[in-house]
Design a protein around this motif. Structure first.
Motif, PDB file in Angstrom:
ATOM      1  N   ASP A  44       0.823  -1.213   0.000  1.00 31.13           N
ATOM      2  CA  ASP A  44       0.000   0.000   0.000  1.00 31.13           C
ATOM      3  C   ASP A  44       0.858   1.264   0.000  1.00 31.13           C
ATOM      4  N   ALA A  45       2.044   1.176  -0.565  1.00 33.32           N
ATOM      5  CA  ALA A  45       2.984   2.307  -0.548  1.00 33.32           C
ATOM      6  C   ALA A  45       2.383   3.547  -1.207  1.00 33.32           C
ATOM      7  N   GLU A  46       2.581   4.686  -0.559  1.00 34.78           N
ATOM      8  CA  GLU A  46       2.240   5.974  -1.175  1.00 34.78           C
ATOM      9  C   GLU A  46       3.395   6.345  -2.100  1.00 34.78           C
ATOM     10  N   ILE A  47       3.087   6.598  -3.372  1.00 39.28           N
ATOM     11  CA  ILE A  47       4.131   6.920  -4.362  1.00 39.28           C
ATOM     12  C   ILE A  47       3.785   8.268  -4.994  1.00 39.28           C
ATOM     13  N   THR A  48       4.523   9.291  -4.597  1.00 44.49           N
ATOM     14  CA  THR A  48       4.245  10.669  -5.014  1.00 44.49           C
ATOM     15  C   THR A  48       5.238  11.106  -6.076  1.00 44.49           C
ATOM     16  N   MET A  49       4.757  11.868  -7.049  1.00 45.97           N
ATOM     17  CA  MET A  49       5.620  12.480  -8.056  1.00 45.97           C
ATOM     18  C   MET A  49       5.278  13.951  -8.197  1.00 45.97           C
ATOM     19  N   GLU A  50       6.283  14.814  -8.174  1.00 38.65           N
ATOM     20  CA  GLU A  50       6.052  16.235  -8.424  1.00 38.65           C
ATOM     21  C   GLU A  50       5.845  16.477  -9.906  1.00 38.65           C
ATOM     22  N   ALA A  51       4.970  17.436 -10.223  1.00 39.72           N
ATOM     23  CA  ALA A  51       4.678  17.752 -11.624  1.00 39.72           C
ATOM     24  C   ALA A  51       4.548  19.255 -11.796  1.00 39.72           C
ATOM     25  N   ASN A  52       5.066  19.755 -12.891  1.00 32.39           N
ATOM     26  CA  ASN A  52       4.907  21.155 -13.274  1.00 32.39           C
ATOM     27  C   ASN A  52       3.817  21.221 -14.344  1.00 32.39           C
ATOM     28  N   PRO A  53       2.793  22.056 -14.152  1.00 31.58           N
ATOM     29  CA  PRO A  53       1.706  22.118 -15.144  1.00 31.58           C
ATOM     30  C   PRO A  53       2.191  22.419 -16.561  1.00 31.58           C
ATOM     31  N   GLY A  54       3.327  23.093 -16.697  1.00 27.90           N
ATOM     32  CA  GLY A  54       3.831  23.427 -18.025  1.00 27.90           C
ATOM     33  C   GLY A  54       4.491  22.272 -18.744  1.00 27.90           C
ATOM     34  N   THR A  55       4.632  21.117 -18.078  1.00 30.16           N
ATOM     35  CA  THR A  55       5.285  19.963 -18.705  1.00 30.16           C
ATOM     36  C   THR A  55       4.355  18.760 -18.816  1.00 30.16           C
ATOM     37  N   VAL A  56       3.063  18.966 -18.566  1.00 29.91           N
ATOM     38  CA  VAL A  56       2.107  17.846 -18.556  1.00 29.91           C
ATOM     39  C   VAL A  56       1.078  18.048 -19.655  1.00 29.91           C
ATOM     40  N   GLU A  57       1.300  17.392 -20.781  1.00 29.49           N
ATOM     41  CA  GLU A  57       0.315  17.488 -21.845  1.00 29.49           C
ATOM     42  C   GLU A  57      -0.842  16.536 -21.574  1.00 29.49           C
ATOM     43  N   ALA A  58      -1.876  16.655 -22.378  1.00 26.42           N
ATOM     44  CA  ALA A  58      -3.100  15.876 -22.162  1.00 26.42           C
ATOM     45  C   ALA A  58      -2.786  14.386 -22.056  1.00 26.42           C
ATOM     46  N   GLY A  59      -3.323  13.771 -21.023  1.00 27.58           N
ATOM     47  CA  GLY A  59      -3.202  12.326 -20.877  1.00 27.58           C
ATOM     48  C   GLY A  59      -1.957  11.843 -20.165  1.00 27.58           C
ATOM     49  N   LYS A  60      -1.011  12.741 -19.864  1.00 23.99           N
ATOM     50  CA  LYS A  60       0.246  12.272 -19.283  1.00 23.99           C
ATOM     51  C   LYS A  60       0.060  11.736 -17.865  1.00 23.99           C
ATOM     52  N   PHE A  61      -0.851  12.327 -17.096  1.00 25.67           N
ATOM     53  CA  PHE A  61      -1.083  11.843 -15.740  1.00 25.67           C
ATOM     54  C   PHE A  61      -1.593  10.400 -15.750  1.00 25.67           C
TER      55      PHE A  61
ATOM     56  N   ARG B   4       0.071   9.340  -6.289  1.00 28.22           N
ATOM     57  CA  ARG B   4      -0.131  10.680  -5.719  1.00 28.22           C
ATOM     58  C   ARG B   4       0.711  11.668  -6.527  1.00 28.22           C
ATOM     59  N   ILE B   5       0.079  12.728  -7.000  1.00 29.81           N
ATOM     60  CA  ILE B   5       0.765  13.764  -7.775  1.00 29.81           C
ATOM     61  C   ILE B   5       0.779  15.043  -6.949  1.00 29.81           C
ATOM     62  N   SER B   6       1.905  15.756  -6.967  1.00 32.15           N
ATOM     63  CA  SER B   6       1.977  17.066  -6.335  1.00 32.15           C
ATOM     64  C   SER B   6       2.213  18.100  -7.438  1.00 32.15           C
ATOM     65  N   VAL B   7       1.198  18.912  -7.690  1.00 31.59           N
ATOM     66  CA  VAL B   7       1.225  19.853  -8.813  1.00 31.59           C
ATOM     67  C   VAL B   7       1.761  21.205  -8.332  1.00 31.59           C
TER      68      VAL B   7
ATOM     69  N   THR C 129      -5.345  10.385  -4.501  1.00 33.64           N
ATOM     70  CA  THR C 129      -5.066  11.630  -3.802  1.00 33.64           C
ATOM     71  C   THR C 129      -4.068  12.453  -4.603  1.00 33.64           C
ATOM     72  N   PHE C 130      -4.127  13.770  -4.447  1.00 27.57           N
ATOM     73  CA  PHE C 130      -3.109  14.624  -5.068  1.00 27.57           C
ATOM     74  C   PHE C 130      -3.041  15.945  -4.318  1.00 27.57           C
ATOM     75  N   ASN C 131      -1.961  16.667  -4.576  1.00 31.59           N
ATOM     76  CA  ASN C 131      -1.641  17.885  -3.844  1.00 31.59           C
ATOM     77  C   ASN C 131      -1.463  19.062  -4.797  1.00 31.59           C
ATOM     78  N   LEU C 132      -1.855  20.237  -4.319  1.00 31.69           N
ATOM     79  CA  LEU C 132      -1.504  21.484  -5.003  1.00 31.69           C
ATOM     80  C   LEU C 132      -0.491  22.231  -4.146  1.00 31.69           C
ATOM     81  N   ASP C 133       0.536  22.753  -4.799  1.00 27.27           N
ATOM     82  CA  ASP C 133       1.540  23.597  -4.154  1.00 27.27           C
ATOM     83  C   ASP C 133       1.210  25.051  -4.460  1.00 27.27           C
ATOM     84  N   LEU C 134       0.972  25.864  -3.434  1.00 27.36           N
ATOM     85  CA  LEU C 134       0.728  27.290  -3.612  1.00 27.36           C
ATOM     86  C   LEU C 134       1.642  28.077  -2.679  1.00 27.36           C
TER      87      LEU C 134
END
Length: 379
Positions: free
Chosen positions: A92-109, A119-122, A158-163
């Protein structure tokens, strides 16, 4: 002394361009991304560190950067498959990846999710063009919103927003408008933190004009109330989450857990219960050096001195809102609560920064506001 939970941090060092506030080990991409070569080195690096932890279970993985979302879903799948072959990864490992909105084209997630990322952190930081420009971000408001919609649509659990707040020339109303826009996108978790000027960054050599302290405090007060009202509960200094969606990987850091660090400049912390010691590791920082076969991946390793352990423990543990069981101190550091530690705790309590019972310590609301003052008691 007990073995704490174990995590894995994986560093991807490249980004499209370096942000002027960023002091992380990141490098602007000037040529083709060496995905296959770097993945092979990451897994060789992990194979070496895996010998140190034996069959200890790895509970969480965090893939940070840089900009990990520059990598393909296939590369992520290769990394995670290789990880499972080298360490005992929890089912049940939580596996998080950071993502920049400018590098994620449609469908990449969807590809990342299929590869095993759950888990994605945007990294949005702001929705407003003037702030995005000053911060050197490569995305715009539309790309940020589309990235969040993707995260929802692929079914990520689950996913995260960075502000960020406290941005150059930012008003209270402006900061709260950013936060309201983030909340409206309905993420499960929000990391909402104040911009700080760090050494060895362009902002440090050419400091922008930041809001006055009274404005910063008003932003934090209003923002905290807004987040709580929207169902996001603060569990650490800059972390807010809906029930059941706290970042497990970050919790492990703040609870003084262990972590393997692989990749350029990655830091690690490993407990050696047999010898009663804690070791910190740092890998070779530059990609060229890291991928040079004649060099070891490990750059430095240091045993944490006994006199430094109290500060290291409290620096991490007192970021959390939850109470800290007193027994955790000796169990995780291997040292007893001596007179100096006792006096420091008493001093913090007298200042109203800490609540103490016979079973736990808990940072007060005042202590969270003046965390540096609280930590200075242990220096």
């Amino acid at each position: 002394m007990h073995n704490p939970p174990l995590a894995l941090y994986i560093h991807i060092p490249w980004c499209v361009q370096k942000c002027p506030y960023c002091d992380f080990n990141s490098h602007g991409l000037k040529s083709a991304l060496p995905e296959k070569e770097y993945v092979a080195h990451l897994l060789d690096d992990l194979a070496i560190d895996a010998k140190r932890v034996g069959d200890r279970q790895v509970d969480t993985i965090f893939i940070g950067g840089g900009t990990p979302s520059l990598f393909s879903a296939e590369a992520m799948a290769d990394i995670l498959t290789g990880v499972k072959e080298r360490v005992n990864l929890a089912t049940d490992a939580e596996i998080t990846m950071e993502a920049n909105p400018g590098t994620v084209e449609a469908g990449k997630f969807a590809g990342f999710y299929q590869a095993g990322v759950n888990r994605i952190s945007v990294g949005i930081q702001s929705f407003q063009p003037q702030h995005l420009k000053v911060l050197g971000r490569i995305h715009n408001e539309r790309q940020a919103e589309n990235a969040v919609k993707q995260a929802h649509s692929v079914g990520l659990p689950t996913f995260n927003l960075d502000l960020m707040h406290g941005l150059p020339e930012q008003s209270v109303a402006n900061a709260i408008a950013d936060l309201k826009q983030g909340i409206a996108l309905n993420p499960y978790h929000l990391s909402w933190y104040q911009l700080t000027i760090e050494p060895n960054t362009p902002f440090y050599s050419r400091p922008p004009e930041l809001p006055e302290d009274d404005i910063l405090w008003e932003i934090q007060e209003q923002g905290h109330a807004l987040l709580e009202a929207a169902g996001y509960h603060q569990y650490e200094i800059s972390g807010y989450a809906k029930a059941g969606h706290q970042c497990r990987h970050n919790l492990n850091y703040w609870r003084f857990g262990d972590y393997i660090g692989i990749g350029c400049g990655a830091h690690g912390k490993i407990t050696d219960t047999q010898n009663g010691t804690i070791h910190r590791t740092v890998k070779v920082k530059h990609p060229r050096g890291y991928m040079e076969i004649s060099r070891p991946y490990l750059d430095t390793e240091n045993q944490v001195e006994a006199q430094d352990l109290p500060f290291e423990f409290f620096m991490n543990r007192f970021r959390l809102v939850e109470p800290c069981p007193i027994d955790d101190f000796t169990a995780l550091t291997g040292i007893a609560i001596d007179k100096d530690v006792h006096n420091a705790l008493s001093d913090a309590e007298k200042q109203g920064l800490l609540h103490i019972t016979d079973r736990y310590w808990q940072v007060s609301a005042k202590g969270r506001r003046y965390l540096n003052s609280l930590l200075s008691c242990f220096v």
